[in-house]
Design an enzyme around this catalytic site. Structure first.
Site, PDB file in Angstrom:
ATOM      1  N   LYS A 274      27.020  -3.838 -10.159  1.00 49.57           N
ATOM      2  CA  LYS A 274      25.886  -4.482  -9.507  1.00 49.57           C
ATOM      3  C   LYS A 274      25.763  -3.947  -8.086  1.00 49.57           C
ATOM      4  CE  LYS A 274      22.871  -7.824 -10.376  1.00 49.57           C
ATOM      5  NZ  LYS A 274      22.195  -8.093 -11.646  1.00 49.57           N
TER       6      LYS A 274
ATOM      7  N   VAL B 209       8.240 -21.340 -16.888  1.00 45.52           N
ATOM      8  CA  VAL B 209       7.428 -20.493 -17.780  1.00 45.52           C
ATOM      9  C   VAL B 209       6.875 -19.301 -16.996  1.00 45.52           C
ATOM     10  CG1 VAL B 209       6.919 -22.078 -19.660  1.00 45.52           C
ATOM     11  CG2 VAL B 209       5.562 -22.228 -17.574  1.00 45.52           C
ATOM     12  N   GLY B 210       7.817 -18.535 -16.436  1.00 46.88           N
ATOM     13  CA  GLY B 210       7.472 -17.271 -15.778  1.00 46.88           C
ATOM     14  C   GLY B 210       7.402 -16.177 -16.820  1.00 46.88           C
ATOM     15  N   ASN B 211       7.821 -14.979 -16.441  1.00 44.58           N
ATOM     16  CA  ASN B 211       7.707 -13.839 -17.363  1.00 44.58           C
ATOM     17  C   ASN B 211       8.394 -14.099 -18.692  1.00 44.58           C
ATOM     18  OD1 ASN B 211       6.222 -12.148 -15.652  1.00 44.58           O
ATOM     19  ND2 ASN B 211       8.068 -11.683 -14.491  1.00 44.58           N
TER      20      ASN B 211
END
Ligand code: NAD
Length: 353
Positions: free
Chosen positions: A79, A184-186
Site C-alpha cells: 500500500k 449507495v455510492g458506486n
C-alpha cells in the site's frame, strides 16, 4: 473469546517518500511478496503526523496481502499512503507534480510494488504515475482488456457472495429477500441494481438523499435514515459505506441473519466477529466479498481480458460458501477462518503448487 489469527506482521520492506518541491510526503509499505509483486492502491489522506500515515500504510498493506491471496491472485500485498498537502493542492499542475514524483518512487522499487487508485486518488492521478513507471493499474480501460472503474466488479462480487450467504443461512435464493443497504455510492448502487434484477426487496440509506431518491425511482427501494437502517426487519444487512459499521450496538440491534457488504474493515473491533456468530448471524468477511475491484485492477496490470476478470469474480460465491461451511463446522467466526485460509495461501509451498 476466540483469538484472531492475524499476527499483524510488519512489512518486509518500506520506503519513506519525501520530495518537498513536489509536495510528496508518505510511505510505500510492502507487506508480502510471497505470491508475487505487492499490489495495493495509493491512498491520499490527511494525517496528523508521519507515524499515523505509517501505521495506516502497514495495516492496509497487510490487509492487501490477505485479500489478494484469498482472491487467488498472483500478487502480494502492499500500500502507498500519501499525506495530503495543505493549501491549494487541487490545482492541476500541483497535483500532477505530486503524482509524477510518486511514479518515480514506485519505479525505484523495480516492480516489487504495483500501485493503483484508492481513497483520495483517481484515474487521472494514475495516468501521471504511469509517465514514470509501468507498475501501475487503475488507468483508462483499453477495448477488450480489463481496466477502468473497478466498482461494477466489486458490486458483482458482493452480489455473488450475498447469494452464497443467503443460501447458506436461509436455504433460499435472493428473490423476495429484503436487503438493507447502507451507502449507495458506486458499489452500493451497483449492488442494488443487481439485487433488484434478482427479485430482492430493497431498503437503502445514504447521507446523500439524492442517491437514495434516484435508486428508489429506479428499483422501488424504500428509503431509511442512516441511523435506523441496520435495525430494520430484513434478511440481509449490506454495509457499503465506510469502515467500522459493525460495532457492539449495531450488532445487538441487527435483525438480519446475514451481513454481507462492500465496505472495507466492517468490524469495529475483532470481538464483533464472535458477537455475530453468537447471535447466529452469518457474516461474509469483507475482504473476501469485496475482492472484485482488486481482481479487475490485477487483471489490468497482468494484461488479462474481461472474461478472466469475470471468472475470478464469479468464484467469490463458491469461495464464500466454502468459508461459511468451514466456519460452521469448526465453530469459528468466518473472519478467523478466512485469515487462516489466506495465510495458508501465502505459504511458499502453496504458492509453488
Ligand atoms: P463511494 O464513495 O462511491 O460510496 C460511499 C457511499 O456511502 C456514498 O454514497 C456516501 O454518501 C455514503 N455514506 C458515507 N457515510 C455514510 C454513512 N454514515 N451512512 C450511510 N451512507 C454513507 O464509495 P464506493 O466506491 O461505493 O465504496 C464503498 C465501500 O466499499 C468503501 O468502504 C470502499 O472502501 C469499499 N470498497 C470499494 C471498492 C470499489 O471498487 N469501489 C472495492 C473494495 C472495497
Amino acid at each position: 473469546m476466540v483469538a484472531q489469527t492475524r499476527r499483524m506482521m510488519p512489512p518486509i520492506e518500506y520506503v519513506r517518500l519525501s520530495d518537498e518541491a513536489a509536495g510528496l510526503d508518505g510511505i510505500i509499505a510492502i507487506h508480502s511478496t510471497a505470491r508475487g509483486p505487492a499490489a495495493g492502491g495509493c491512498r491520499l489522506w490527511t494525517y496528523d503526523d508521519p507515524e499515523a500515515a505509517m501505521r495506516d500504510a502497514f495495516r492496509l498493506a497487510e490487509g492487501m496481502s490477505y485479500k489478494n491471496a484469498m482472491a487467488r491472485l498472483p500478487l502480494g500485498g502492499g500500500k502507498a499512503v500519501l499525506r495530503r498537502p495543505a493549501g491549494d493542492f487541487d490545482r492541476p499542475e500541483v497535483r500532477r507534480a505530486l503524482f509524477e514524483a510518486f511514479g518515480e518512487a514506485v519505479e525505484k522499487l523495480d516492480g516489487r510494488y504495483v500501485t493503483a487508485e484508492d481513497v483520495g486518488t483517481g484515474v487521472s492521478d494514475m495516468e501521471y504515475v504511469a509517465l514514470h513507471t509501468r507498475h501501475v493499474a487503475g488507468r483508462t480501460a483499453l477495448p477488450g482488456l480489463a481496466g477502468g472503474d473497478p466498482s461494477p466488479w466489486t458490486a458483482l462480487g458482493v452480489f455473488e457472495a450475498m447469494k452464497a450467504a443467503v443460501e447458506f443461512r436461509y436455504g433460499s435464493g435472493l428473490a423476495g429477500v429484503t436487503v438493507a443497504i447502507s451507502g449507495v455510492g458506486n458499489v452500493g448502487a451497483g449492488l442494488a441494481r443487481l439485487l433488484h434484477g434478482a427479485g430482492a426487496q430493497l431498503v437503502v440509506a445514504d447521507i446523500d438523499p439524492l442517491r437514495c431518491a434516484r435508486l428508489a425511482e429506479e428499483t422501488g427501494a424504500r428509503i431509511m435514515g442512516i441511523d435506523g437502517i441496520a435495525a430494520i426487519e430484513a434478511e440481509v444487512f449490506a454495509p457499503c459505506a465506510l469502515g467500522g459499521a459493525l460495532d457492539d450496538a449495531t450488532v445487538e440491534a441487527l435483525r438480519a441473519k446475514v451481513v454481507c457488504g462492500a465496505a472495507n474493515n466492517q468490524l469495529a473491533a475483532p470481538h464483533v466477529a464472535e458477537m455475530l456468530m453468537e447471535r447466529g448471524i452469518a457474516y461474509a468477511p469483507d475482504y473476501v466479498a469485496n475482492a472484485g475491484g482488486i481482481i479487475n485492477v490485477a487483471a489490468e496490470y497482468l494484461g488479462e481480458s474481461e472474461n478472466e476478470v469475470r471468472g475470478r469474480v464469479m468464484a467469490i460465491g463458491p469461495r464464500m460458501r466454502e468459508l461459511l461451511d468451514t466456519a460452521a463446522s469448526d465453530g469459528l467466526p468466518p473472519p478467523v477462518v478466512a485469515d487462516r485460509m489466506a495465510e495458508e495461501l501465502m505459504r511458499p509451498e502453496m504458492v509453488a503448487a
